[in-house]
Design an enzyme around this catalytic site. Structure first.
Site, PDB file in Angstrom:
ATOM      1  N   LYS A 124     -17.747  -6.459   8.002  1.00 12.21           N
ATOM      2  CA  LYS A 124     -16.542  -7.267   8.218  1.00 12.21           C
ATOM      3  C   LYS A 124     -16.121  -7.230   9.685  1.00 12.21           C
ATOM      4  O   LYS A 124     -16.437  -6.281  10.400  1.00 12.21           O
ATOM      5  CB  LYS A 124     -15.398  -6.711   7.369  1.00 12.21           C
ATOM      6  CG  LYS A 124     -15.350  -7.287   5.967  1.00 12.21           C
ATOM      7  CD  LYS A 124     -14.000  -6.941   5.364  1.00 12.21           C
ATOM      8  CE  LYS A 124     -13.948  -7.221   3.877  1.00 12.21           C
ATOM      9  NZ  LYS A 124     -12.697  -6.729   3.291  1.00 12.21           N
ATOM     10  N   HIS A 158       0.847  -1.208   0.000  1.00 11.49           N
ATOM     11  CA  HIS A 158       0.000   0.000   0.000  1.00 11.49           C
ATOM     12  C   HIS A 158       0.880   1.256   0.000  1.00 11.49           C
ATOM     13  O   HIS A 158       0.632   2.196  -0.759  1.00 11.49           O
ATOM     14  CB  HIS A 158      -0.873   0.044   1.264  1.00 11.49           C
ATOM     15  CG  HIS A 158      -1.905  -1.041   1.359  1.00 11.49           C
ATOM     16  ND1 HIS A 158      -2.087  -1.784   2.495  1.00 11.49           N
ATOM     17  CD2 HIS A 158      -2.826  -1.487   0.471  1.00 11.49           C
ATOM     18  CE1 HIS A 158      -3.077  -2.639   2.310  1.00 11.49           C
ATOM     19  NE2 HIS A 158      -3.540  -2.491   1.086  1.00 11.49           N
ATOM     20  N   SER A 192      -2.937  -7.897   2.955  1.00  9.78           N
ATOM     21  CA  SER A 192      -3.251  -7.727   4.382  1.00  9.78           C
ATOM     22  C   SER A 192      -3.701  -9.067   4.967  1.00  9.78           C
ATOM     23  O   SER A 192      -3.353  -9.423   6.088  1.00  9.78           O
ATOM     24  CB  SER A 192      -4.361  -6.695   4.562  1.00  9.78           C
ATOM     25  OG  SER A 192      -3.953  -5.454   4.054  1.00  9.78           O
ATOM     26  N   ARG A 198      -1.767  -6.318  -8.315  1.00  9.96           N
ATOM     27  CA  ARG A 198      -0.595  -7.152  -8.042  1.00  9.96           C
ATOM     28  C   ARG A 198      -0.443  -8.265  -9.068  1.00  9.96           C
ATOM     29  O   ARG A 198       0.620  -8.545  -9.559  1.00  9.96           O
ATOM     30  CB  ARG A 198      -0.704  -7.765  -6.643  1.00  9.96           C
ATOM     31  CG  ARG A 198      -0.577  -6.765  -5.523  1.00  9.96           C
ATOM     32  CD  ARG A 198      -1.068  -7.333  -4.235  1.00  9.96           C
ATOM     33  NE  ARG A 198      -2.473  -7.725  -4.358  1.00  9.96           N
ATOM     34  CZ  ARG A 198      -3.259  -8.055  -3.354  1.00  9.96           C
ATOM     35  NH1 ARG A 198      -2.786  -8.086  -2.136  1.00  9.96           N
ATOM     36  NH2 ARG A 198      -4.526  -8.371  -3.551  1.00  9.96           N
TER      37      ARG A 198
END
Ligand code: PNS
Length: 167
Positions: free
Chosen positions: A43, A19, A130, A92
């Protein structure tokens, strides 16, 4: 010419060096980058929103044109509120592409004036997420170099706090 404001939205639970790499790249192209931390009530995050804001503010305090903020609701509504015309997202691998394309095209449909710009992180971070960082730390591995030192410390503190609670 008016300044170009970009929003870099995400969960950042926690912030990784991937990030940070994307934010630093974005700093060179946009007048301001707002790191927008999503307040997602559905979440169950490891770090609370205030903890994530605190981490991001400390880690990014050296970057003059970076701000850290939170948002809820539609990303494009938030972008409009803060005058952002660009959404920055990191890509990514191919596996990211489908989800990112769906979001980018949905956001474009909702708000044609806001453009999504994808950036690739530096090679050492192309596999960092993460989710994996949290898993590795929870299972006793180390993530040195993959997250800012502060995040490593905070992950360790969380782990110890959880272990104390269980004992
Ligand atoms: O780091 P993440 O979890 O991949 O980030 C996802 C995020 C925050 C960018 C996405 O969930 C989002 O924009 N949520 C806000 C709600 C919204 O606008 N949904 C429609 C997007 S197409």
């Amino acid at each position: 010419m008016s300044e170009v404001v970009a929003i870099y939205p995400g969960s950042f639970d926690p912030l990784t060096n991937g990030h940070v790499d994307i934010i630093q790249r974005g700093c060179r192209f946009f007048d301001r980058i707002v790191v927008g931390i999503l307040i997602n009530l559905e979440k169950a995050p490891l770090f609370t929103v205030p903890e994530r804001v605190d981490i991001a503010r400390i880690v990014l305090k050296g970057s003059a044109n970076v701000e850290v903020d939170t948002f809820d609701g539609l990303l494009v509504d938030y972008a409009r509120r803060i005058g952002a015309t660009v959404i920055v997202r990191g890509l990514r691998a191919i596996s990211d592409f489908e989800y990112e394309m769906q979001m980018a095209l949905m956001n474009r449909r909702l708000s044609p004036d806001v453009e999504t710009v994808f950036m690739m992180p530096a090679e050492p971070y192309t596999y960092v997420s993460s989710r994996l960082v949290k898993e590795v730390v929870a299972l006793g591995g180390t993530v040195t170099g993959l997250v800012p030192t502060l995040v490593e410390e905070r992950l360790r503190e969380k782990k110890m706090a959880r272990q104390t609670l269980k004992a």
